[in-house]
Structures are given as C-alpha cells and as structure tokens.
Enzyme design. Structure first.
Site, short mmCIF file in Angstrom:
data_model
loop_
_atom_site.label_atom_id
_atom_site.label_comp_id
_atom_site.label_asym_id
_atom_site.label_seq_id
_atom_site.Cartn_x
_atom_site.Cartn_y
_atom_site.Cartn_z
N LEU A 70 3.43 -5.60 -2.53
CA LEU A 70 4.25 -4.95 -3.84
C LEU A 70 4.56 -3.61 -3.73
O LEU A 70 5.69 -3.08 -4.33
CB LEU A 70 3.51 -5.41 -4.63
CG LEU A 70 2.94 -6.72 -5.09
CD1 LEU A 70 2.24 -6.97 -6.33
CD2 LEU A 70 4.26 -7.68 -5.01
N VAL A 80 -0.68 -1.87 -2.59
CA VAL A 80 -0.59 -3.05 -3.71
C VAL A 80 -0.06 -4.39 -3.04
O VAL A 80 0.98 -4.17 -2.75
CB VAL A 80 0.03 -2.68 -4.98
CG1 VAL A 80 -0.44 -3.72 -5.94
CG2 VAL A 80 -0.68 -1.06 -5.32
N ASP A 125 -0.78 10.98 -14.95
CA ASP A 125 0.41 10.57 -14.10
C ASP A 125 1.22 9.69 -14.82
O ASP A 125 1.58 8.56 -14.28
CB ASP A 125 -0.09 10.41 -12.61
CG ASP A 125 1.14 10.45 -11.65
OD1 ASP A 125 1.99 11.24 -11.89
OD2 ASP A 125 1.02 9.78 -10.56
N GLY A 138 1.19 3.48 -2.52
CA GLY A 138 1.11 4.78 -3.33
C GLY A 138 0.98 5.95 -2.30
O GLY A 138 0.93 5.76 -1.27
#
Length: 423
Positions: free
Chosen positions: A13, A22, A127, A16
């Site tokens: 998906l 992910v 963040d 990072g």
C-alpha cells in the site's frame, strides 16, 4: 483473525520515509482485510515505539492498532485497521487537486477530534499532514503514522521531527514540539486540502530556505483566497506564530468553520457495509448512482450477491448472438454496465448479461498501490493477532470517487451512431 495467526500479504500500500512498508493483508481463514506495517531489524526499534503508542489509544479518529510483535529474524510488524478510503492526500488527487470547502470542514473537524483526544492524553502526533490522515469505511478521518509521536515517557530523549513544510516556528527553531505544533500542522493540512500542495512551495521548495522562513521570519502560510471568511479566520488561529497564542484543538472545535452541524457526517447518509473480507470488498466499493435508493444494504456478502440476481440476468446465452459487445485490440479496457473487463486477445466478445461491478480500490497508507502484483505469500506470525473489524459504516460521500453502473459516454455515442445508421 483466526487464533492461528495465519494471514496472506496481498500487495503493497505504501512505503514510509523510515523504510517501513505498509501492506494490505487478509486472514487466511476468514478473508478479513487489515493492514500490516513492517520494518526490518534496522527499523524495528522505531516501529516498536510506534506500536507502544498506538496500542494505548482508543478513538474513532485514530487508526486502530489490532496487534503486532517481533519476528524471528528481528523484524517488527504492526497490524492496523484497514482504511479503504485511502489517505486524504489520495482524496485530494481524486478531486482534481483540491477539495470543496464542505469536505475540508468535515475532515478538519475529524482531525481536530483526534488531536483533542491525543493532547488530552499528553500525546503529540508530530507529523500531521494529508498523507498521514486516512479515510475509514465510515468516511471519517483517522490520524495515522505515529512514527514521530511524542509521549511523556519518550519526549525528553527524542529529537524534534516531522515534515519540514508542516513544522511550526518553534519546531523549526528546535525549541519545542508540543500540542500547539500539531495545531499549526493542521492549518498546513487545510491549505494542502484546498490547494493540492503543501505550504511554502510544496515539494519544489528549498527545504533549508523554507525552515529558515518558518522559524525566523514573521511569515505564515497563505490562506487560499477562494475560501470563506470563516475558513480564513480558522487558519489565522492555527497560524499564530507564538505557540502560547495559538488556539488549542479543543478551542478550534468550537470555531464556526467546523462547529456548524451541517458540516459534519450527518445521519442522512445511507449506511454502508465496510469491507471485512476480500469477497465483500469488491461489492462495497461499487457505488449506486440512484439517489432514490435508500434501502439498507445487507451485511451478508452472500445476500448481497443474491440481490444482484434477477430473472432477466441468469446465465448468459453463450451460443446466441444477442447481448454481446465486440472487443478489438490486445489489453483493451472495456466498461460493461459499470464493470471493468479486459480483453486479452483480439478479436473477442464480452457478455453484457452478467457482470459484477469492479471499482478501483483506494487504500490506507497510499494510493491504489500502483501496478504491484498480488503476492501469494502465506505468513504465520507468533505475535498478537488482529481482532475483528466493525461491520457497519457510512458511505464516503464528500470525497470518494463516484462509480457509475451506467453506460460510458463512448458507449452511448456508439449506440446513437448505430441507431442513425440503421435509419
């Protein structure tokens, strides 16, 4: 998930900046969908800290952590709630580079509720940006990616962090990163939703120059001129350069920009079934364009399949010549009654009698996953295992892409040309 903890990784998906990946995954026994955030041994400590923060949080506006633990090879994995609406950044892209103010109001209110919850527990997200806000099956926004989060137990020995374009002045100067910094970042996120790019020039900006401007000048991000006076005043409260004068998340929830009842997720939305399995997801993603259809959708995948059947659409007449559409060219994409089918050889034909709608899946942690192949990987993991996801959800009405079950404009044009030729 099943007690055995066996699951299958389906596709990637997102990735990072810290190197964590992910993935969309499903339980091998039930087919229930969830997300897995994984990091190798080198990034295990960061993901372990994020897991420690997430497992203590319970809010409808924070992505739900349903388990996690360390692998035999030193890697670390965290099991998370699957957000079928993708990120707010994906919604902005689907909206042509900007969202309508009504959608921005609703999303900003959701993020504020999540921040108010976090700040009440002395947790700073660190963040906040559109990429780190996911859209759940109920259409509500959820804060995600707590890799920069600060808690009372960890804050003192952690360096300040975040995405430079979203940093508050005090963070850019290296002074502090408290709840007020999240509020500034929310204001930047509102600008991002309204313009399609981060403040200070977005990805094209000189990072060092932007950080200097944020920390050591009197500049604040520009509010889009087309937004309402309420929106511009809301942003002014977020962009107070003195953190002590900046409104808190709880105060901003009372601001007219987000407090008006018509801007929330109203009860008039038709209930929708969230995708709990790989079977149910395909049906959940298909949208019905009939505004008069207010019938409740069955929570059973089998009942929903039956509801698609009718006396006029049993099995196709494979030998007959009626009801077929000619398909020309290799790998040509054909839309048939809202379904997407691909012709892998030419010429050929596709039946329009029996078709299952196939919408594009937008997922949490990134866009549609690019062209990643499905990974036939069964995984057995000995840590905690995810629990069941909630079954009921509202439709993503303000910021999801519509899926039509009617003929495409090209098909309609071709039909009209055929009729004229016949006359």
């Amino acid at each position: 998930m099943a007690a055995s903890g066996r699951w299958r990784r389906l596709r990637t998906l997102g990735r990072g900046a810290s190197g964590a990946v992910v993935s969309l995954a499903s339980d091998a026994a039930s087919g229930e969908l969830f997300a897995v955030k994984s990091a190798g041994a080198s990034g295990a400590a960061t993901l372990r800290r994020e897991h420690a923060v997430l497992r203590g949080l319970r809010s409808p506006h924070v992505v739900r952590c349903v388990g996690g633990g360390e692998g035999a090879d030193g890697s670390y994995q965290v099991f998370l709630e699957y957000a079928p609406g993708g990120s707010v950044a994906d919604a902005v892209a689907r909206g042509g580079g900007a969202l309508e103010e009504r959608a921005i109001r609703a999303l900003a209110a959701d993020v504020l509720r999540g921040l108010a919850y976090l700040h009440g527990r002395s947790v700073v997200h660190g963040d906040v940006k559109a990429r780190n806000v996911l859209l759940g099956a109920d259409g509500r926004a959820r804060l995600a990616d707590f890799g920069c989060a600060r808690t009372p137990g960890f804050s003192a020995r952690r360096p300040l962090g975040g995405t430079p374009a979203f940093m508050a002045p005090e963070v850019a100067r290296g002074e502090a990163q408290g709840p007020a910094a999240d509020v500034w970042a929310l204001g930047c996120t509102v600008v991002e939703m309204a313009t399609g790019r981060a403040p200070w020039g977005g990805a094209d900006a000189d990072v060092l120059a932007a950080v200097h401007r944020i920390g050591y000048t009197d500049a604040v991000p520009d509010a889009p001129s087309w937004m309402s006076a309420e929106a511009r005043d809301f942003l002014a409260r977020c962009f107070a350069r003195d953190a002590a004068e900046r409104w808190t998340a709880a105060q901003l929830l009372e601001h007219p920009f987000v407090a008006a009842p018509c801007h929330g997720h109203g009860d008039h939305e038709a209930p929708r079934v969230s995708p709990k399995s790989t079977l149910d997801a395909a049906f959940w993603e298909a949208e019905d364009d009939d505004d008069d259809a207010d019938e409740a959708v069955s929570a059973s995948a089998s009942e929903r399949i039956k509801s698609l059947a009718c006396s006029a659409c049993a099995l196709p007449d494979w030998d007959g010549e009626d009801g077929w559409i000619e398909v020309l060219g290799d790998q040509q994409r054909v839309e048939v009654c809202g379904a997407v089918q691909v012709a892998r050889s030419a010429p050929g034909k596709v039946s329009s009698v029996l078709a299952v709608p196939a919408g594009e899946m937008d997922v949490g942690g990134g866009g549609g996953g690019g062209g990643d192949e499905l990974e036939a990987e069964d995984v057995s993991f000995g840590g905690e295992v995810p629990g069941s996801a909630d079954a009921s959800a509202e439709r993503l009405s303000l910021y999801s892409r519509p899926h039509s079950r009617h003929a495409t404009p090209r098909q309609k044009k071709e039909e009209e040309e055929e009729e004229e030729a016949g006359t």
